[in-house]
Design an enzyme around this catalytic site. Structure first.
Site, PDB file in Angstrom:
ATOM      1  N   PHE A  11      79.238 -29.270 -73.155  1.00 20.25           N
ATOM      2  CA  PHE A  11      80.295 -29.951 -72.404  1.00 20.25           C
ATOM      3  C   PHE A  11      81.604 -29.174 -72.392  1.00 20.25           C
ATOM      4  O   PHE A  11      82.665 -29.723 -72.089  1.00 20.25           O
ATOM      5  CB  PHE A  11      80.527 -31.350 -72.980  1.00 20.25           C
ATOM      6  CG  PHE A  11      79.368 -32.302 -72.740  1.00 20.25           C
ATOM      7  CD1 PHE A  11      79.160 -32.862 -71.491  1.00 20.25           C
ATOM      8  CD2 PHE A  11      78.486 -32.625 -73.766  1.00 20.25           C
ATOM      9  CE1 PHE A  11      78.095 -33.724 -71.254  1.00 20.25           C
ATOM     10  CE2 PHE A  11      77.416 -33.487 -73.550  1.00 20.25           C
ATOM     11  CZ  PHE A  11      77.222 -34.040 -72.288  1.00 20.25           C
ATOM     12  N   CYS A  26      84.550 -31.466 -70.665  1.00 18.58           N
ATOM     13  CA  CYS A  26      84.052 -32.446 -69.706  1.00 18.58           C
ATOM     14  C   CYS A  26      84.689 -33.820 -69.909  1.00 18.58           C
ATOM     15  O   CYS A  26      84.675 -34.360 -71.008  1.00 18.58           O
ATOM     16  CB  CYS A  26      82.543 -32.557 -69.858  1.00 18.58           C
ATOM     17  SG  CYS A  26      81.817 -33.718 -68.703  1.00 18.58           S
ATOM     18  N   THR A  47      74.977 -32.080 -62.963  1.00 20.69           N
ATOM     19  CA  THR A  47      74.711 -31.798 -64.372  1.00 20.69           C
ATOM     20  C   THR A  47      73.836 -32.870 -65.013  1.00 20.69           C
ATOM     21  O   THR A  47      72.907 -32.553 -65.739  1.00 20.69           O
ATOM     22  CB  THR A  47      76.044 -31.721 -65.132  1.00 20.69           C
ATOM     23  OG1 THR A  47      76.867 -32.784 -64.655  1.00 20.69           O
ATOM     24  CG2 THR A  47      76.738 -30.406 -64.922  1.00 20.69           C
TER      25      THR A  47
END
Ligand code: MNH
Length: 459
Positions: free
Chosen positions: A396, A403, A269
């Protein structure tokens, strides 16, 4: 009365599987959204349904931990073959999610991440040296070099382990296996069982790729056991810490799962984010100039320090805007805990997975206006970001399962971007390049190539 969720025509046995592009499924999701609007459903193999939502309004409704819990799109479910109930792929009910979450959270807090800046600089410095030594005529593949940075950074900062990706000519076997593994997870999730059973060589390779990654994980763990160090890094926490709530530590198996989880989730990512950001800046030269002016003004030529990160509002806006248009985790899934109705009209049964297409939600004109496709960092600053409707920007994820690596990724990307722009003039190697997307578990620009020339006009 509930309204049926729109669905493209199905064919016998295969359902809607043929509506999904094998290599770049997101292309299909973009097209399907154009035809079917804010919500549609697909019949996948094995009687599974995939419901996709594309608007902010519906995504916002699903962003509610009391009504919905994380679920797995079919491809992510396959990833469990490798990383089991590691943090990312654990179901909310897995006992080990809670234990690992409580043990590992402190390692990823802002303060702890700030302590990693020097180690991050070590790796970032290797990238800068490489580009400088290659010189202005070299054709650089930024996605590959950012992958090296991100992978080495996560391994060094959290496991004190040097993968030394900059010292290998070709891609690390780990990266190659990972990319192939993630691709195969996608393809597998769409293959009928009968066909899968016949694909012997694909299965052999799939298992071999997993073994290569497991071997890297084991060697990192064994190395630490044989050479204990004082540093309280993530690996140390995994091996030694006890969950404050249950008093339990992590099992050997779960440590392996989480180590691989961090190596994978911790780099794909971030490297995609750096690649997208460089792409957007190169396509918008006036934004590039504005960003560099800010960096020069705040830092002069000196290296960035922890306290500087609050003084670079345009950089923050650029990063937010880049994650809006290029959310590297382009979707996430959640399922209603009880039977529910979405948007006041679409009935969804308890447990039925719903996929939020973050990529499309981030372009919803109701939130972002008619220029939603334009890269305009200005919309992310001067109070405008804070004034966005709830959950409009969600790269996120959301809630308890959001996350864990956000502060880590943020600091890493800030460091890399400031360092590159302080040192180099970047340009497209092919000025006619237009964005194509490659997709494994995450998305990133495909075939982007650049030149990096040492700056002649310094700060
Ligand atoms: Mn990360 C979860 C995006 C960087 C480790 N991450 C998620 C989710 C998104 C996400 C979205 C939620 C997925 C879902 O709901 O199914 N992550 C990102 C992006 C970046 C990123 C866009 C960088 C840019 N992530 C990182 C880094 C690490 C990391 C760096 C590790 C250091 N992420 C995780 C883990 C989870 C996660 C672990 C799972 C957390 C949980 O479920 O408890």
């Amino acid at each position: 009365m509930s309204t049926p969720i729109p669905q493209p025509p199905t064919v016998p046995f295969l359902g809607n599987t043929r509506d999904l592009d094998r290599d770049v499924p997101i292309q299909s999701f973009i097209l399907l959204a154009k035809t079917y609007g804010e919500i549609y459903q697909l019949d996948l193999l094995g009687g599974r349904k995939m419901i996709c939502v594309n608007s902010h309004a519906l995504a916002n409704e699903i962003s509610d931990d009391k009504r919905f819990k994380k679920s797995f799109a079919p491809a992510l479910y396959q990833v469990r073959n490798l990383v089991g109930d590691g943090l990312f792929t654990a179901s909310g009910d897995d006992l080990y999610w809670g234990i690992a979450h409580r043990i590992l959270m402190p390692a990823f807090g802002t303060m702890s991440v700030r302590g990693m800046l020097d180690d991050m600089k070590d790796i970032c410095g290797q990238l800068l040296l490489k580009w400088e030594r290659f010189g202005p005529d070299a054709i650089i593949d930024p996605a590959a070099d950012f992958t090296r940075v991100a992978l080495d950074t996560i391994a060094y900062c959290t496991m004190s382990y040097r993968l030394n990706s900059f010292y290998t000519e070709t891609q690390q076997p780990f990266i190659k296996s990972m990319v192939d593994f993630l691709k195969e997870c996608f393809v597998r999730s769409k293959r009928p069982h009968l066909v899968q059973a016949l694909m012997h060589s694909a299965t052999v390779k799939y298992e071999n790729d997993q073994q290569i990654m497991r071997d890297v994980a084991s060697s990192i763990i064994d190395d630490r056991k044989q050479n204990p160090i004082d540093k309280k890094d993530l690996l140390d926490l995994m091996l030694n810490a006890k969950d404050p709530k249950t008093g339990q530590g992590l099992s050997e198996e779960n440590i392996g799962y989480n180590l691989l989880t961090f190596l994978i989730a911790g780099h794909e990512t971030s490297s995609g984010m750096m690649t997208f950001t460089v792409y957007f800046l190169l396509k918008n030269p006036e934004k590039m100039r504005k960003l560099r002016d800010e960096i020069d003004e705040v830092l002069g030529g000196r290296p960035v320090e922890v306290g500087d990160f609050d003084k670079l509002p345009y950089l923050v806006a650029v990063m937010r805007e880049s994650l809006r248009l290029g959310p590297t985790a382009s979707s996430r899934s959640a399922a209603p805990i009880e039977d529910t109705t979405l948007g006041g009209k679409y009935f969804v049964k308890a447990g039925n997975s719903i996929t939020i297409q973050t990529y499309l939600m981030h372009r919803d004109p109701k939130v972002w206006g008619e220029d939603a496709e334009e890269f305009r960092p200005e919309r992310m600053m001067d109070g405008k970001f804070e004034a966005l409707p709830p959950n409009a920007w969600q790269p996120f994820g959301f809630g308890a399962r959001a996350c864990i690596g956000r502060p880590f990724a943020w600091q890493e990307v800030m460091l890399v971007l400031t360092s590159i722009l302080q040192k180099f003039d970047l340009s497209l190697a092919d000025p006619s390049y237009t964005l194509q997307i490659s997709q494994a578990l995450t998305i990133k620009p495909k075939n982007l190539t650049i030149h990096a020339k040492l700056r002649t006009s310094g700060p």
